[in-house]
Design a protein around this motif. Structure first.
Motif, PDB file in Angstrom:
ATOM      1  N   LEU A 184       0.818  -1.215   0.000  1.00 34.17           N
ATOM      2  CA  LEU A 184       0.000   0.000   0.000  1.00 34.17           C
ATOM      3  C   LEU A 184       0.850   1.263   0.000  1.00 34.17           C
ATOM      4  N   GLY A 185       2.165   1.105   0.095  1.00 31.09           N
ATOM      5  CA  GLY A 185       3.038   2.261   0.191  1.00 31.09           C
ATOM      6  C   GLY A 185       2.814   2.986   1.499  1.00 31.09           C
ATOM      7  N   HIS A 186       3.026   4.298   1.490  1.00 34.91           N
ATOM      8  CA  HIS A 186       2.768   5.131   2.673  1.00 34.91           C
ATOM      9  C   HIS A 186       2.399   6.520   2.167  1.00 34.91           C
ATOM     10  N   ARG A 187       1.121   6.734   2.026  1.00 40.42           N
ATOM     11  CA  ARG A 187       0.618   7.944   1.364  1.00 40.42           C
ATOM     12  C   ARG A 187       1.033   9.243   2.049  1.00 40.42           C
TER      13      ARG A 187
ATOM     14  N   PRO B 213       4.584  12.816  -2.566  1.00 42.15           N
ATOM     15  CA  PRO B 213       5.190  11.935  -3.574  1.00 42.15           C
ATOM     16  C   PRO B 213       6.654  11.643  -3.265  1.00 42.15           C
ATOM     17  N   TYR B 214       7.102  10.462  -3.696  1.00 43.01           N
ATOM     18  CA  TYR B 214       8.465  10.022  -3.443  1.00 43.01           C
ATOM     19  C   TYR B 214       9.314  10.138  -4.708  1.00 43.01           C
TER      20      TYR B 214
ATOM     21  N   PHE C 286      -0.364   1.424  -5.858  1.00 44.01           N
ATOM     22  CA  PHE C 286      -0.110   2.440  -4.840  1.00 44.01           C
ATOM     23  C   PHE C 286       1.295   3.012  -4.990  1.00 44.01           C
ATOM     24  N   TRP C 287       2.257   2.168  -5.362  1.00 48.70           N
ATOM     25  CA  TRP C 287       3.609   2.685  -5.594  1.00 48.70           C
ATOM     26  C   TRP C 287       3.616   3.662  -6.765  1.00 48.70           C
ATOM     27  N   VAL C 288       2.927   3.296  -7.828  1.00 48.69           N
ATOM     28  CA  VAL C 288       2.890   4.154  -9.011  1.00 48.69           C
ATOM     29  C   VAL C 288       2.219   5.476  -8.672  1.00 48.69           C
ATOM     30  N   ALA C 289       1.129   5.426  -7.923  1.00 49.03           N
ATOM     31  CA  ALA C 289       0.388   6.641  -7.571  1.00 49.03           C
ATOM     32  C   ALA C 289       1.199   7.547  -6.650  1.00 49.03           C
ATOM     33  N   GLN C 290       2.050   6.960  -5.809  1.00 55.17           N
ATOM     34  CA  GLN C 290       2.812   7.752  -4.838  1.00 55.17           C
ATOM     35  C   GLN C 290       4.183   8.172  -5.355  1.00 55.17           C
TER      36      GLN C 290
ATOM     37  N   THR D 189      15.004  -1.061 -12.706  1.00 54.32           N
ATOM     38  CA  THR D 189      14.909   0.368 -12.441  1.00 54.32           C
ATOM     39  C   THR D 189      13.847   0.914 -13.380  1.00 54.32           C
ATOM     40  N   LEU D 190      12.682   1.264 -12.822  1.00 53.47           N
ATOM     41  CA  LEU D 190      11.528   1.656 -13.625  1.00 53.47           C
ATOM     42  C   LEU D 190      11.333   3.166 -13.615  1.00 53.47           C
ATOM     43  N   HIS D 191      11.090   3.724 -14.801  1.00 48.76           N
ATOM     44  CA  HIS D 191      10.797   5.138 -14.987  1.00 48.76           C
ATOM     45  C   HIS D 191       9.455   5.265 -15.705  1.00 48.76           C
ATOM     46  N   ARG D 192       8.784   6.385 -15.505  1.00 53.28           N
ATOM     47  CA  ARG D 192       7.559   6.632 -16.257  1.00 53.28           C
ATOM     48  C   ARG D 192       7.887   6.891 -17.724  1.00 53.28           C
ATOM     49  N   ARG D 193       7.094   6.282 -18.597  1.00 51.75           N
ATOM     50  CA  ARG D 193       7.189   6.566 -20.029  1.00 51.75           C
ATOM     51  C   ARG D 193       5.756   6.629 -20.562  1.00 51.75           C
TER      52      ARG D 193
END
Length: 411
Positions: free
Chosen positions: A152-155, A159-160, A175-179, A200-204
């Motif tokens: 769930l991450g930690h809202r 943002p991280y 939840f990771w993607v949203a945060q 290692t993931l980046h937004r594309r």
């Protein structure tokens, strides 16, 4: 920690570990090297661990289940250095770590400095309690330790700039993607068809793309949202078939196949001891084929003479009416030959197919060719099917795609 027979002081061991990681090319930046020189690893391991063991470039188990398997550990420093370098942490960065041991959180705190934010989350209350104790005694009371489901991450901290997952994940949590900050990175060990790669993931645009992929092994994620590989015992825990695909297999038939003869065939493809990355490439290539696939995990000592897989933890295995796995044998001072061992009525076909695939990899993909790995959140369309080899893994929240480039002869 018993220090009655210790001869090397911890500051020397700490410096030696940092120098070792830098010499091996893992730290990659002066900041990461300084972090390893600054944080005392022996303060984050059980008191029964010797000082030398605490600073060895190896994992240290911190908790085991009733079956004796490790459920939490301090990761090997080399993979921690890799993940920290990949996260690209700068002073003032906001970082979420999922999987708390304390040591890596302290390293992160050194990298982001007093103006940064470090939140470390774990589902196990025993682990977060110890992490809090360890971080306080090591001088990092400002690191936030949270007991909760890391999926769930930690809202509150979002943002991280970076989210670092220190457990094997079968999926990328929404939840990771949203945060994640717009230009942030997720660094995680992601399992794809039984094989785990630290990505290692980046937004594309509307999906995530991997800029790096490194073979690794981590303790599996816990919790009701975890998506674990299935374990099918063929000889108790001595020979286990790992499966990721949602398919049924006849476990009894596969186990019975081991009672029959073993077919051994050998390939013209060879490898030297100077090509460790080639195994990562070959394993991923074999898993990318549109056919029943799994991986063998074996106890070599207890199964000697029966099975001899190339990798004792996750050896690529083709399935049918029987199975065939990748093997190799030494044929020179620094030279090994790939082969296949097959069991069951399909042994001949499966071993032939495995060697044909190995030959195709050697011809088209072995040298400086890497696949593109992308992660597509639920609701987004994964890459359209092409004439290129492509593995598509459907998970609960995402679709993972591994797309190989067209062979040079076909470009």
């Amino acid at each position: 920690m018993d220090t009655t027979v210790e001869s090397t002081p911890p500051d020397r061991l700490r410096a030696d570990l940092a120098a070792h990681l830098t010499a091996k090319g893992w730290t990659r930046t002066p900041a990461v090297e300084r972090a390893f020189r600054s944080v005392s690893r022996h303060l984050f391991v059980p008191d029964t661990v010797s000082m030398e063991q605490a600073y060895a470039d190896e994992i240290v188990a911190t908790k085991r289940g009733l079956d004796g398997k490790t459920t939490s550990s301090v990761s090997a420093p080399w993979v921690q250095a890799f993940m920290l370098a990949e996260a690209g942490l700068k002073p003032g960065a906001r970082v979420l770590e999922v999987g708390s041991g304390g040591y890596q959180a302290a390293l992160i705190a050194e990298l982001v400095g007093p103006d940064g934010l470090v939140v470390t989350v774990d589902i196990d209350a025993d682990i977060t309690r110890l992490a809090r104790t360890y971080l306080d005694r090591a001088g990092y009371p400002h690191v936030q330790v949270v007991h909760g489901d890391g999926d769930l991450g930690h809202r509150p901290g979002a943002p991280y700039d970076a989210i670092i997952i220190t457990m094997e994940a079968g999926d990328v949590s929404p939840f990771w993607v949203a945060q994640l900050a717009p230009d942030g990175r997720i660094v995680l060990p992601l399992r794809m068809r039984t094989l785990t790669r630290c990505l290692t993931l980046h937004r594309r645009y509307d999906h995530l793309a991997a800029s790096r992929a490194l073979q690794c092994g981590f303790v599996p994620m816990q919790g009701e949202r975890s998506q674990l590989a299935r374990r099918i015992p063929l000889r108790g825990n001595d020979i286990v078939l790992l499966l990721d695909d949602p398919v049924d297999v006849d476990a009894d038939a596969l186990a019975s196949a081991l009672d029959g003869p073993r077919l051994e065939v050998w390939s013209p493809v060879t490898i030297t001891g100077d090509e460790p990355g080639a195994f990562e490439s070959l394993h991923l290539w074999l898993s990318s084929q549109p056919r029943p696939f799994g991986a063998l995990a074996v106890d070599r000592q207890r199964t000697e003479g029966l099975v001899d897989p190339q990798d004792r933890f996750t050896c690529p295995t083709l399935l049918g009416d029987g199975f065939a796995y990748l093997t190799m044998r030494k044929i020179g001072d620094n030279l090994w030959q790939f082969g296949a061992h097959g069991f069951g009525s399909d042994a001949h076909t499966l071993t032939t197919d495995l060697l044909d695939l190995t030959t195709a990899w050697d011809r088209d993909y072995r040298h400086a060719v890497t696949p593109e790995i992308t992660v597509h959140p639920d609701g987004n369309t994964p890459p359209a099917a092409t004439g290129q080899p492509q593995l598509v893994v459907a998970r609960r929240h995402t679709t993972i795609a591994v797309t190989w480039p067209a062979p040079r002869a076909h470009r």
